[in-house]
Design a protein around this motif. Structure first.
Motif, PDB file in Angstrom:
ATOM      1  N   UNK A   4     -45.710  39.980  28.793  1.00 33.50           N
ATOM      2  CA  UNK A   4     -44.398  39.570  29.543  1.00 33.50           C
ATOM      3  C   UNK A   4     -43.227  40.123  29.284  1.00 33.50           C
ATOM      4  N   UNK A   5     -42.683  41.096  30.009  1.00 29.22           N
ATOM      5  CA  UNK A   5     -41.519  41.748  29.633  1.00 29.22           C
ATOM      6  C   UNK A   5     -40.240  41.531  30.222  1.00 29.22           C
ATOM      7  N   UNK A   6     -39.130  41.224  29.507  1.00 33.77           N
ATOM      8  CA  UNK A   6     -37.676  40.619  29.816  1.00 33.77           C
ATOM      9  C   UNK A   6     -36.821  41.964  30.076  1.00 33.77           C
ATOM     10  N   UNK A   7     -36.165  42.117  31.253  1.00 36.05           N
ATOM     11  CA  UNK A   7     -34.814  43.104  31.129  1.00 36.05           C
ATOM     12  C   UNK A   7     -33.990  42.039  30.255  1.00 36.05           C
ATOM     13  N   UNK A   8     -32.775  42.306  29.849  1.00 38.13           N
ATOM     14  CA  UNK A   8     -32.224  41.719  29.307  1.00 38.13           C
ATOM     15  C   UNK A   8     -30.685  41.032  29.816  1.00 38.13           C
ATOM     16  N   UNK A   9     -30.075  42.233  30.174  1.00 39.20           N
ATOM     17  CA  UNK A   9     -28.590  41.927  30.872  1.00 39.20           C
ATOM     18  C   UNK A   9     -28.891  41.380  32.321  1.00 39.20           C
ATOM     19  N   UNK A  10     -28.427  40.058  32.297  1.00 39.22           N
ATOM     20  CA  UNK A  10     -28.379  39.416  33.760  1.00 39.22           C
ATOM     21  C   UNK A  10     -29.646  38.706  33.741  1.00 39.22           C
ATOM     22  N   UNK A  11     -30.515  38.530  32.739  1.00 43.13           N
ATOM     23  CA  UNK A  11     -31.769  37.881  32.825  1.00 43.13           C
ATOM     24  C   UNK A  11     -31.860  37.076  31.578  1.00 43.13           C
ATOM     25  N   UNK A  12     -31.592  37.516  30.387  1.00 42.59           N
ATOM     26  CA  UNK A  12     -31.480  36.653  29.195  1.00 42.59           C
ATOM     27  C   UNK A  12     -30.079  36.323  28.962  1.00 42.59           C
ATOM     28  N   UNK A  13     -29.025  37.339  28.885  1.00 40.13           N
ATOM     29  CA  UNK A  13     -27.864  37.247  28.602  1.00 40.13           C
ATOM     30  C   UNK A  13     -26.782  37.542  29.821  1.00 40.13           C
ATOM     31  N   UNK A  89     -31.783  28.755  31.731  1.00 41.85           N
ATOM     32  CA  UNK A  89     -33.363  28.451  31.865  1.00 41.85           C
ATOM     33  C   UNK A  89     -33.919  29.920  31.033  1.00 41.85           C
ATOM     34  N   UNK A  90     -32.999  30.662  30.646  1.00 39.52           N
ATOM     35  CA  UNK A  90     -33.632  32.010  30.037  1.00 39.52           C
ATOM     36  C   UNK A  90     -34.259  31.584  28.635  1.00 39.52           C
ATOM     37  N   UNK A  91     -33.600  30.700  27.904  1.00 36.26           N
ATOM     38  CA  UNK A  91     -34.037  30.470  26.557  1.00 36.26           C
ATOM     39  C   UNK A  91     -35.476  29.416  26.710  1.00 36.26           C
ATOM     40  N   UNK A  92     -35.536  28.597  27.703  1.00 34.25           N
ATOM     41  CA  UNK A  92     -36.593  27.897  27.942  1.00 34.25           C
ATOM     42  C   UNK A  92     -37.769  28.563  28.265  1.00 34.25           C
ATOM     43  N   UNK A  93     -37.607  29.873  29.167  1.00 29.04           N
ATOM     44  CA  UNK A  93     -38.771  30.913  29.426  1.00 29.04           C
ATOM     45  C   UNK A  93     -39.077  31.527  28.334  1.00 29.04           C
ATOM     46  N   UNK A  94     -38.083  31.974  27.466  1.00 30.91           N
ATOM     47  CA  UNK A  94     -38.465  32.832  26.292  1.00 30.91           C
ATOM     48  C   UNK A  94     -39.315  31.759  25.258  1.00 30.91           C
ATOM     49  N   UNK A  95     -38.932  30.550  25.086  1.00 28.62           N
ATOM     50  CA  UNK A  95     -39.816  29.885  24.236  1.00 28.62           C
ATOM     51  C   UNK A  95     -41.247  29.203  24.802  1.00 28.62           C
ATOM     52  N   UNK A  96     -41.394  29.365  26.128  1.00 30.81           N
ATOM     53  CA  UNK A  96     -42.748  29.058  26.806  1.00 30.81           C
ATOM     54  C   UNK A  96     -43.346  30.333  26.594  1.00 30.81           C
ATOM     55  N   UNK A  97     -43.038  31.608  26.676  1.00 35.74           N
ATOM     56  CA  UNK A  97     -43.752  32.887  26.557  1.00 35.74           C
ATOM     57  C   UNK A  97     -44.171  33.048  25.062  1.00 35.74           C
ATOM     58  N   UNK A  98     -43.299  32.607  24.125  1.00 32.57           N
ATOM     59  CA  UNK A  98     -43.531  32.609  22.738  1.00 32.57           C
ATOM     60  C   UNK A  98     -44.750  31.641  22.449  1.00 32.57           C
ATOM     61  N   UNK A 204     -39.791  36.749  44.233  1.00 29.58           N
ATOM     62  CA  UNK A 204     -38.347  36.514  43.795  1.00 29.58           C
ATOM     63  C   UNK A 204     -38.100  35.023  43.567  1.00 29.58           C
ATOM     64  N   UNK A 205     -37.209  34.664  42.718  1.00 24.81           N
ATOM     65  CA  UNK A 205     -36.803  33.244  42.330  1.00 24.81           C
ATOM     66  C   UNK A 205     -35.345  33.319  42.139  1.00 24.81           C
ATOM     67  N   UNK A 206     -34.861  31.904  42.514  1.00 26.53           N
ATOM     68  CA  UNK A 206     -33.353  31.862  42.594  1.00 26.53           C
ATOM     69  C   UNK A 206     -32.948  31.037  41.069  1.00 26.53           C
ATOM     70  N   UNK A 207     -34.256  30.656  40.390  1.00 31.42           N
ATOM     71  CA  UNK A 207     -33.920  30.044  39.108  1.00 31.42           C
ATOM     72  C   UNK A 207     -35.021  30.459  38.185  1.00 31.42           C
ATOM     73  N   UNK A 208     -34.671  30.774  36.946  1.00 29.95           N
ATOM     74  CA  UNK A 208     -35.563  31.078  35.987  1.00 29.95           C
ATOM     75  C   UNK A 208     -36.791  29.859  35.997  1.00 29.95           C
ATOM     76  N   UNK A 209     -36.347  28.775  36.007  1.00 27.99           N
ATOM     77  CA  UNK A 209     -37.311  27.630  35.939  1.00 27.99           C
ATOM     78  C   UNK A 209     -38.338  27.708  37.115  1.00 27.99           C
ATOM     79  N   UNK A 210     -38.235  28.399  37.971  1.00 26.24           N
ATOM     80  CA  UNK A 210     -39.072  28.746  39.191  1.00 26.24           C
ATOM     81  C   UNK A 210     -40.329  29.166  38.670  1.00 26.24           C
ATOM     82  N   UNK A 211     -40.366  29.945  37.382  1.00 25.39           N
ATOM     83  CA  UNK A 211     -41.392  30.901  37.115  1.00 25.39           C
ATOM     84  C   UNK A 211     -42.460  30.103  36.515  1.00 25.39           C
ATOM     85  N   UNK A 212     -43.610  30.208  37.163  1.00 22.99           N
ATOM     86  CA  UNK A 212     -44.960  29.396  36.895  1.00 22.99           C
ATOM     87  C   UNK A 212     -45.902  30.321  36.000  1.00 22.99           C
ATOM     88  N   UNK A 213     -45.682  30.408  34.572  1.00 17.03           N
ATOM     89  CA  UNK A 213     -46.382  31.279  33.728  1.00 17.03           C
ATOM     90  C   UNK A 213     -47.925  31.306  34.065  1.00 17.03           C
TER      91      UNK A 213
END
Length: 216
Positions: A4-13, A89-98, A204-213
């Motif tokens: 699972x790969x993240x872009x950073x600007x605009x996705x995490x920060x 929602x980014x930190x929650x998603x990062x914790x979930x992938x971790x 396409x999601x409007x919120x990172x919380x919508x991503x179902x891993x």
């Protein structure tokens, strides 16, 4: 899904507006007044490539490298004064992938057009460095997003087939890069990266919380 790969600007920060403000300021110093929205087209590209294009458009004499250094100085000054704001929602998603990383061997990475130093600053400021197997900067590569080089290199370093990688991107250039690399791409309609054409994404999601891993 093996990575699972993240872009950073605009996705995490939440840094895209600061990038554009710094670019706008540098161009103003060069005598070119541009609306902030003008810089949206460059999201996902390295600073040198952005200013190389702007130099050609507006016949500016200083080199792209010199302009990029001026922009980086201003950008870093602003961010170090204000600290990094995480995208909702980014930190929650990062914790979930971790968690999947620890339990199922999922590989995780950041693949960003930002510099190595700035990627390090963001992950350290947010306390998430140990949640990733790889921090990849596109500034080390000859071509920027939408060229797929950064994603192909990330997959190679992770030793994962690109077809087994899932990417989350908020910028059109980044989405095109991920798809050109043969990866599954989740487009994120980030409120901080408006007017991005994400039609090429697999979803396409409007919120990172919508991503179902579990869907991958």
């Amino acid at each position: 899904m093996k990575a699972f790969i993240y872009d950073m600007d605009g996705v995490i920060a939440d840094t895209e507006p600061v990038h554009m403000q710094a670019e706008q300021h540098v161009m103003k110093k060069m005598g070119v007044e541009l609306e902030l929205a003008y810089f949206q087209r460059y999201q996902g590209m390295t600073d040198v490539m952005i200013f190389e294009d702007l130099r050609k458009q507006f016949c500016i004499k200083p080199s792209a490298e010199k302009l990029a250094k001026a922009k980086a100085y201003l950008f870093n000054k602003i961010l170090h004064e204000t600290h990094v704001t995480p995208i909702a929602g980014s930190l929650e998603l990062i914790r979930a992938t971790n968690e999947l990383r620890q339990s199922h061997g999922l590989k995780t990475a950041i693949a960003s057009s930002s510099s190595d130093d700035f990627i390090a600053f963001v992950v350290d400021d947010l306390g998430i460095r140990d949640h990733f197997d790889l921090l990849m900067s596109g500034t080390n590569l000859p071509e920027s997003k939408p060229n797929p080089a950064i994603y192909l290199q990330t997959a190679a370093y992770l030793r994962v087939d690109p077809r087994d990688c899932v990417v989350v991107e908020d910028a059109a250039n980044g989405a095109r890069a991920a798809k050109a690399a043969g990866m599954t791409c989740i487009g994120f309609n980030s409120p901080h990266s408006p007017n991005q054409d994400l039609f090429i994404c697999d979803m396409v999601v409007d919120r990172l919380e919508e991503i179902d891993l579990s869907a991958f």
